[in-house]
Design a protein around this motif. Structure first.
Motif, mmCIF file in Angstrom:
data_model
loop_
_atom_site.group_PDB
_atom_site.id
_atom_site.type_symbol
_atom_site.label_atom_id
_atom_site.label_comp_id
_atom_site.label_asym_id
_atom_site.label_seq_id
_atom_site.Cartn_x
_atom_site.Cartn_y
_atom_site.Cartn_z
ATOM 1 N N ILE A 136 0.952 -1.229 0.037
ATOM 2 C CA ILE A 136 -0.020 0.090 0.114
ATOM 3 C C ILE A 136 0.857 1.249 0.008
ATOM 4 C CG2 ILE A 136 -1.588 1.153 1.331
ATOM 5 C CD1 ILE A 136 -2.939 -1.489 2.128
ATOM 6 N N THR A 137 1.981 1.085 0.816
ATOM 7 C CA THR A 137 2.797 2.223 0.584
ATOM 8 C C THR A 137 3.461 2.750 -0.631
ATOM 9 O OG1 THR A 137 3.473 1.864 3.097
ATOM 10 C CG2 THR A 137 4.837 3.528 1.671
ATOM 11 N N LEU A 138 3.698 1.688 -1.396
ATOM 12 C CA LEU A 138 4.411 1.915 -2.860
ATOM 13 C C LEU A 138 3.127 1.834 -3.910
ATOM 14 C CD1 LEU A 138 7.754 0.193 -1.813
ATOM 15 C CD2 LEU A 138 7.130 2.549 -1.978
ATOM 16 N N LEU A 139 1.763 1.797 -3.441
ATOM 17 C CA LEU A 139 0.903 1.611 -4.527
ATOM 18 C C LEU A 139 1.022 2.242 -5.578
ATOM 19 C CD1 LEU A 139 -1.822 0.214 -4.616
ATOM 20 C CD2 LEU A 139 -2.854 2.126 -3.849
ATOM 21 N N THR A 143 6.741 -0.933 -9.994
ATOM 22 C CA THR A 143 8.076 -1.369 -10.161
ATOM 23 C C THR A 143 8.864 -1.342 -9.026
ATOM 24 O OG1 THR A 143 8.223 -0.792 -12.475
ATOM 25 C CG2 THR A 143 10.374 -1.460 -11.692
ATOM 26 N N VAL A 144 8.872 -0.279 -8.219
ATOM 27 C CA VAL A 144 9.538 -0.177 -7.123
ATOM 28 C C VAL A 144 8.945 -1.055 -5.891
ATOM 29 C CG1 VAL A 144 10.093 1.446 -5.065
ATOM 30 C CG2 VAL A 144 10.296 2.086 -7.472
ATOM 31 N N ARG A 145 7.682 -1.338 -6.098
ATOM 32 C CA ARG A 145 6.728 -2.040 -4.993
ATOM 33 C C ARG A 145 7.311 -3.547 -5.111
ATOM 34 N NH1 ARG A 145 1.161 -1.573 -6.485
ATOM 35 N NH2 ARG A 145 1.452 -3.282 -8.111
ATOM 36 N N GLN A 146 7.258 -3.879 -6.420
ATOM 37 C CA GLN A 146 7.921 -5.357 -6.764
ATOM 38 C C GLN A 146 9.062 -5.811 -6.006
ATOM 39 O OE1 GLN A 146 7.180 -6.286 -10.827
ATOM 40 N NE2 GLN A 146 5.167 -6.178 -10.641
ATOM 41 N N THR A 147 10.042 -4.588 -6.166
ATOM 42 C CA THR A 147 11.641 -4.886 -6.089
ATOM 43 C C THR A 147 11.561 -4.820 -4.436
ATOM 44 O OG1 THR A 147 12.418 -3.621 -7.749
ATOM 45 C CG2 THR A 147 13.798 -3.717 -6.100
ATOM 46 N N ALA A 148 10.856 -3.851 -3.905
ATOM 47 C CA ALA A 148 10.714 -3.749 -2.175
ATOM 48 C C ALA A 148 10.122 -5.204 -1.520
ATOM 49 C CB ALA A 148 9.894 -2.768 -1.890
ATOM 50 N N LEU A 149 9.139 -5.783 -2.215
ATOM 51 C CA LEU A 149 8.359 -6.984 -1.713
ATOM 52 C C LEU A 149 9.552 -7.959 -1.879
ATOM 53 C CD1 LEU A 149 4.970 -6.696 -3.331
ATOM 54 C CD2 LEU A 149 5.662 -6.523 -0.699
ATOM 55 N N PHE A 189 8.805 7.320 4.662
ATOM 56 C CA PHE A 189 8.289 7.467 3.217
ATOM 57 C C PHE A 189 6.982 8.011 3.288
ATOM 58 C CE2 PHE A 189 7.376 5.928 -1.341
ATOM 59 C CZ PHE A 189 8.405 6.982 -1.983
ATOM 60 N N ARG A 190 6.051 7.405 4.069
ATOM 61 C CA ARG A 190 4.819 7.905 4.107
ATOM 62 C C ARG A 190 4.803 9.567 4.608
ATOM 63 N NH1 ARG A 190 0.159 3.516 6.256
ATOM 64 N NH2 ARG A 190 0.676 1.874 4.474
ATOM 65 N N VAL A 191 5.684 9.600 5.523
ATOM 66 C CA VAL A 191 5.636 11.157 6.215
ATOM 67 C C VAL A 191 6.273 12.170 5.398
ATOM 68 C CG1 VAL A 191 6.218 12.241 8.105
ATOM 69 C CG2 VAL A 191 5.137 9.998 8.722
ATOM 70 N N TYR A 192 7.354 11.786 4.835
ATOM 71 C CA TYR A 192 8.467 12.608 4.161
ATOM 72 C C TYR A 192 8.456 12.558 2.825
ATOM 73 C CZ TYR A 192 9.523 13.979 8.902
ATOM 74 O OH TYR A 192 9.470 14.032 10.289
ATOM 75 N N GLY A 193 7.815 11.470 2.333
ATOM 76 C CA GLY A 193 8.042 10.958 0.769
ATOM 77 C C GLY A 193 6.602 11.144 0.307
ATOM 78 N N THR A 194 6.475 10.475 -0.954
ATOM 79 C CA THR A 194 5.318 10.224 -1.644
ATOM 80 C C THR A 194 4.636 9.006 -1.494
ATOM 81 O OG1 THR A 194 6.424 9.588 -3.601
ATOM 82 C CG2 THR A 194 6.006 12.006 -3.475
ATOM 83 N N GLY A 195 5.060 8.130 -0.466
ATOM 84 C CA GLY A 195 4.231 7.078 -0.017
ATOM 85 C C GLY A 195 2.935 7.319 0.313
ATOM 86 N N VAL A 196 2.026 6.403 -0.002
ATOM 87 C CA VAL A 196 0.484 6.326 0.296
ATOM 88 C C VAL A 196 -0.139 5.519 1.496
ATOM 89 C CG1 VAL A 196 0.081 7.535 -1.980
ATOM 90 C CG2 VAL A 196 -0.224 5.063 -1.495
ATOM 91 N N GLY A 197 -0.923 5.704 1.889
ATOM 92 C CA GLY A 197 -1.636 5.034 3.127
ATOM 93 C C GLY A 197 -2.700 5.637 3.827
ATOM 94 N N SER A 198 -3.528 5.076 4.631
ATOM 95 C CA SER A 198 -4.343 5.539 5.525
ATOM 96 C C SER A 198 -3.686 6.673 6.359
ATOM 97 C CB SER A 198 -5.076 4.512 6.072
ATOM 98 O OG SER A 198 -5.923 5.256 7.316
ATOM 99 N N PRO A 199 -4.271 7.799 6.528
ATOM 100 C CA PRO A 199 -3.696 8.714 7.450
ATOM 101 C C PRO A 199 -3.716 8.304 8.939
ATOM 102 C CG PRO A 199 -5.296 9.952 6.016
ATOM 103 C CD PRO A 199 -5.533 8.326 5.799
ATOM 104 N N ASP A 200 -4.624 7.376 9.382
ATOM 105 C CA ASP A 200 -4.745 6.839 10.686
ATOM 106 C C ASP A 200 -3.972 5.687 11.025
ATOM 107 O OD1 ASP A 200 -6.522 9.081 11.234
ATOM 108 O OD2 ASP A 200 -8.117 7.536 10.129
#
Length: 272
Positions: A136-139, A143-149, A189-200
């Motif tokens: 979800i963070t790298l949604l 390509t980056v998501r697959q590498t990270a997984l 990455f969620r806080v300072y980058g462009t990663g995504v995810g629920s704010p909560d």
């Protein structure tokens, strides 16, 4: 009349050397037992009973109740739900088997096998529990998501190797550090980058990791029994405290993942 005769429990000095891992727990050790006798130890007091039930009861509750709170049909990638469900179950079932059969007549070989199974369960909750977070963070970066997984799975395999070959609680705790740092980088990455995810969800994940780390630290330091040897032999010792904190950590993992799964249903990545 009792259905069976409870065995005479042993003191620390009378128990086999491979079970002498906490010198501050002085009494209540089960004698070497068959598998059937180990199972019967579920019904009388000894110093592993609290460890068995503090993970055994949560395992049964998670097994039955969690499926009702997971949105299986509302998520495009069903594997996320499967990974999360297994993550919540893995550490508790491995722990129950370890504590229940650790005094088996098979001796140190069986004990080491059960301890490795317990450590694998801990590694799997870190691994499987983090996969939805990575996804979800790298949604928006497929390509980056697959590498990270893939990288996290390889890192987790290394953690399993380190945890199952370590000989002290400190080294076992250290085996999970790289996994924790990887997850922390995702949080940043969620806080300072462009990663995504629920704010909560981020707050819940941070609490999750904090509880797990504190539980591991308490287990390594062996408090409170270090200050009153013998007083916490059956209840309230460091390992039981760690068990409770691990269960709380799993609950926060579940809450955080459910927040993310609810959030992802209405999110669309921005156009390139």
């Amino acid at each position: 009349m009792a259905l069976y005769q409870e065995p005479r429990l042993l003191d620390f000095t009378k128990t086999p050397p491979h079970l002498q891992f906490n010198k501050y727990v002085l009494t209540g050790y089960r004698p070497v037992s068959t598998a059937g006798e180990c199972l019967r130890s579920l019904f009388y007091m000894h110093n592993e009973l609290g460890n068995i039930y503090t993970h055994g009861i949560p395992f049964l509750l998670f097994l039955v109740l969690l499926p009702y709170s997971i949105p299986w049909m509302e998520v495009d990638s069903t594997w996320i739900c499967v990974a999360h469900y297994l993550a919540c179950l893995c550490p508790t079932i491995g722990s129950v088997l370890y504590h229940l059969f650790m005094n088996h007549i098979g001796g140190q070989h069986v004990y080491n096998t059960l301890l490795s199974l317990d450590m694998v369960g801990v590694c799997l909750v870190n691994t499987l529990g983090a996969l939805p977070i990575i996804y979800i963070t790298l949604l928006c970066y497929p390509t980056v998501r697959q590498t990270a997984l893939l990288a996290y799975i390889l890192l987790s395999a290394y953690a399993i190797y380190c945890a199952t070959t370590a000989h002290t609680n400190f080294l076992r705790l250290r085996a999970f550090v790289w996994q924790a740092l990887f997850r922390f980088s995702l949080f940043l990455f969620r806080v300072y980058g462009t990663g995504v995810g629920s704010p909560d969800s981020l707050r819940l994940f941070v609490i999750m990791d904090t509880l797990a780390a504190l539980g591991g630290l308490v287990n390594v330091i062996q408090i409170p029994e270090r200050f009153s040897p013998g007083l916490f032999d059956n209840w309230g010792n460091s390992h039981q405290i760690m068990h409770v904190m691990v269960v709380c950590s799993i609950i926060y993992l579940h809450w955080g993942t459910m927040e993310d799964l609810a959030w992802i249903r209405s999110f669309q990545c921005p156009a390139e």
